[in-house]
Scaffold this motif. Structure first.
Motif, mmCIF file in Angstrom:
data_model
loop_
_atom_site.group_PDB
_atom_site.id
_atom_site.type_symbol
_atom_site.label_atom_id
_atom_site.label_comp_id
_atom_site.label_asym_id
_atom_site.label_seq_id
_atom_site.Cartn_x
_atom_site.Cartn_y
_atom_site.Cartn_z
ATOM 1 N N PHE A 1 -2.766 2.929 -10.957
ATOM 2 C CA PHE A 1 -3.503 3.973 -10.256
ATOM 3 C C PHE A 1 -3.150 3.976 -8.768
ATOM 4 N N SER A 2 -3.155 5.162 -8.184
ATOM 5 C CA SER A 2 -2.602 5.331 -6.842
ATOM 6 C C SER A 2 -3.354 4.538 -5.780
ATOM 7 N N ALA A 3 -4.628 4.269 -5.985
ATOM 8 C CA ALA A 3 -5.406 3.540 -4.980
ATOM 9 C C ALA A 3 -5.296 2.028 -5.137
ATOM 10 N N ASP A 4 -4.622 1.560 -6.186
ATOM 11 C CA ASP A 4 -4.475 0.125 -6.432
ATOM 12 C C ASP A 4 -3.140 -0.363 -5.881
ATOM 13 N N TRP A 5 -2.981 -1.670 -5.767
ATOM 14 C CA TRP A 5 -1.673 -2.214 -5.443
ATOM 15 C C TRP A 5 -0.758 -2.018 -6.640
ATOM 16 N N ASP A 6 0.466 -1.569 -6.387
ATOM 17 C CA ASP A 6 1.400 -1.366 -7.484
ATOM 18 C C ASP A 6 2.190 -2.648 -7.761
ATOM 19 N N SER A 7 3.122 -2.567 -8.691
ATOM 20 C CA SER A 7 3.865 -3.764 -9.102
ATOM 21 C C SER A 7 4.659 -4.363 -7.948
ATOM 22 N N PHE A 8 5.204 -3.523 -7.096
ATOM 23 C CA PHE A 8 5.989 -4.018 -5.973
ATOM 24 C C PHE A 8 5.091 -4.698 -4.945
ATOM 25 N N GLN A 9 3.932 -4.129 -4.709
ATOM 26 C CA GLN A 9 2.993 -4.759 -3.780
ATOM 27 C C GLN A 9 2.460 -6.076 -4.346
ATOM 28 N N ASN A 10 2.132 -6.080 -5.637
ATOM 29 C CA ASN A 10 1.689 -7.328 -6.263
ATOM 30 C C ASN A 10 2.781 -8.390 -6.207
ATOM 31 N N HIS A 11 4.016 -7.972 -6.422
ATOM 32 C CA HIS A 11 5.117 -8.924 -6.329
ATOM 33 C C HIS A 11 5.242 -9.497 -4.919
ATOM 34 N N ALA A 12 5.069 -8.662 -3.898
ATOM 35 C CA ALA A 12 5.122 -9.149 -2.519
ATOM 36 C C ALA A 12 4.041 -10.195 -2.267
ATOM 37 N N ILE A 13 2.858 -9.978 -2.855
ATOM 38 C CA ILE A 13 1.770 -10.955 -2.722
ATOM 39 C C ILE A 13 2.143 -12.253 -3.423
ATOM 40 N N HIS A 14 2.656 -12.163 -4.637
ATOM 41 C CA HIS A 14 3.051 -13.367 -5.379
ATOM 42 C C HIS A 14 4.119 -14.145 -4.605
ATOM 43 N N GLN A 15 5.075 -13.424 -4.064
ATOM 44 C CA GLN A 15 6.169 -14.070 -3.337
ATOM 45 C C GLN A 15 5.644 -14.812 -2.105
ATOM 46 N N HIS A 16 4.773 -14.154 -1.361
ATOM 47 C CA HIS A 16 4.226 -14.786 -0.151
ATOM 48 C C HIS A 16 3.388 -16.014 -0.495
ATOM 49 N N LEU A 17 2.529 -15.894 -1.489
ATOM 50 C CA LEU A 17 1.661 -17.018 -1.845
ATOM 51 C C LEU A 17 2.459 -18.193 -2.411
ATOM 52 N N ALA A 18 3.570 -17.901 -3.069
ATOM 53 C CA ALA A 18 4.437 -18.978 -3.563
ATOM 54 C C ALA A 18 5.115 -19.696 -2.396
ATOM 55 N N GLN A 19 5.656 -18.933 -1.473
ATOM 56 C CA GLN A 19 6.407 -19.516 -0.363
ATOM 57 C C GLN A 19 5.511 -20.245 0.626
ATOM 58 N N GLN A 20 4.347 -19.683 0.890
ATOM 59 C CA GLN A 20 3.489 -20.228 1.935
ATOM 60 C C GLN A 20 2.436 -21.214 1.425
ATOM 61 N N HIS A 21 2.043 -21.077 0.165
ATOM 62 C CA HIS A 21 0.917 -21.882 -0.315
ATOM 63 C C HIS A 21 1.160 -22.555 -1.666
ATOM 64 N N GLY A 22 2.314 -22.350 -2.276
ATOM 65 C CA GLY A 22 2.649 -23.046 -3.507
ATOM 66 C C GLY A 22 2.012 -22.497 -4.764
ATOM 67 N N TYR A 23 1.499 -21.271 -4.718
ATOM 68 C CA TYR A 23 0.865 -20.664 -5.895
ATOM 69 C C TYR A 23 1.877 -19.841 -6.680
ATOM 70 N N GLN A 24 1.845 -19.993 -8.006
ATOM 71 C CA GLN A 24 2.728 -19.248 -8.893
ATOM 72 C C GLN A 24 1.897 -18.429 -9.882
ATOM 73 N N LEU A 25 2.324 -17.204 -10.114
ATOM 74 C CA LEU A 25 1.644 -16.334 -11.070
ATOM 75 C C LEU A 25 1.699 -16.916 -12.479
ATOM 76 N N TYR A 26 0.595 -16.807 -13.225
ATOM 77 C CA TYR A 26 0.637 -17.156 -14.651
ATOM 78 C C TYR A 26 -0.170 -16.214 -15.535
ATOM 79 N N ALA A 27 -0.959 -15.298 -14.932
ATOM 80 C CA ALA A 27 -1.726 -14.365 -15.758
ATOM 81 C C ALA A 27 -1.923 -13.050 -15.012
ATOM 82 N N MET A 28 -1.711 -11.926 -15.723
ATOM 83 C CA MET A 28 -1.957 -10.588 -15.183
ATOM 84 C C MET A 28 -2.928 -9.862 -16.096
ATOM 85 N N GLY A 29 -4.001 -9.344 -15.510
ATOM 86 C CA GLY A 29 -4.961 -8.572 -16.276
ATOM 87 C C GLY A 29 -5.001 -7.128 -15.823
ATOM 88 N N ALA A 30 -6.062 -6.419 -16.221
ATOM 89 C CA ALA A 30 -6.196 -5.011 -15.882
ATOM 90 C C ALA A 30 -6.623 -4.806 -14.439
#
Length: 266
Positions: A167-196
């Motif tokens: 949906f247009s008001a939500d973060w899209d896949s590219f924005q979510n990926h940018a968040i995952h990338q930053h949290l991995a690099q800066q804080h050591g968090y890795q994605l393991y589950a995606m919900g609705a």
């Protein structure tokens, strides 16, 4: 926890928009138990990546199907594609997965995080929901969880296997990926589950006090950088202590975070 495999004869669930669905789980006791299960699969099969569903599997399937059709992610099927041929369909699904991974990799840059910060319209009740979800993350678990077994390289964005943010008001896949990338690099968090509406990441150990505070400062920038009232919300002071008790971090990526959290308790 009851488990089964989609490769078995007549599985009780259909794959829907999870083409690499490998296993289904029922009665998952906790998010920590789900994380342990995913990590066990990864350890036993380092040649594949594993990604779980989380909240509202049917809605997540619907939005993921549409998110996959983003012009930046979609791959047209061959005009002579025979959808009744399982081998042809599987080959095309692999090509589509690899295409999404390539497209997402091409936009990796530190600037992407800065562009995402403050871009989600939120209120104080949404920050309350973020805090509550991290205090009680088990409530996000749906009755049935799917786990996908993805033929992705370690450098590939895992969200390529389950793009979401339609949906247009939500973060899209590219924005979510940018968040995952930053949290991995800066804080050591890795994605393991995606919900609705929610996604879960984990680090090897719970953060200490300084690490948790640094993480919360980044989350404050992510969710509230454009709003001084949100930056001053009391939830940010309470969140570090919560995060120090667990390896997982859950984040909402939709504009109606508070409503989505309330729906988990209905």
């Amino acid at each position: 926890m009851n488990t089964g495999f989609f490769a078995q004869p007549n599985p009780p669930y259909r794959r829907a928009n999870y083409p690499f669905a490998y296993q289904w789980l029922e009665e998952v006791a906790s998010l920590a138990a789900l994380l342990a299960h995913v990590e066990a699969l990864r350890a036993a099969d380092p040649g594949h990546r594993y990604l779980s569903t989380l909240d509202d599997i049917q809605q997540a399937s619907y939005t993921s199907g549409h998110a996959s059709q983003d012009d930046r992610l979609s791959l047209a099927s061959p005009p002579d594609m025979d959808w009744d041929d399982p081998a042809q369909e599987a080959a095309w699904e692999l090509q589509a997965l690899q295409h999404r991974a390539r497209q997402l990799r091409q936009v990796q840059s530190p600037q992407r995080w800065a562009q995402v910060c403050g871009s989600l319209a939120l209120s104080g009740s949404d920050i309350d929901a973020l805090l509550a979800a991290n205090r009680c993350p088990d409530l996000l678990l749906d009755e049935v969880i799917y786990i996908q077994r993805l033929p992705l390289a370690d450098a590939d964005p895992l969200i390529a296997g389950q793009p979401n943010g339609y949906f247009s008001a939500d973060w899209d896949s590219f924005q979510n990926h940018a968040i995952h990338q930053h949290l991995a690099q800066q804080h050591g968090y890795q994605l393991y589950a995606m919900g609705a509406a929610w996604m879960a990441l984990a680090r090897p150990q719970p953060p200490d006090a300084a690490q948790a505070q640094a993480l919360v400062e980044d989350l404050r920038a992510l969710y509230a950088s454009a709003d001084e009232a949100l930056r001053a919300h009391a939830g940010w002071q309470a969140l570090p202590a919560v995060l120090q008790t667990q390896r997982s971090l859950v984040l909402g990526y939709t504009e109606d975070m508070a409503d989505r959290w309330e729906s988990t308790q209905a």
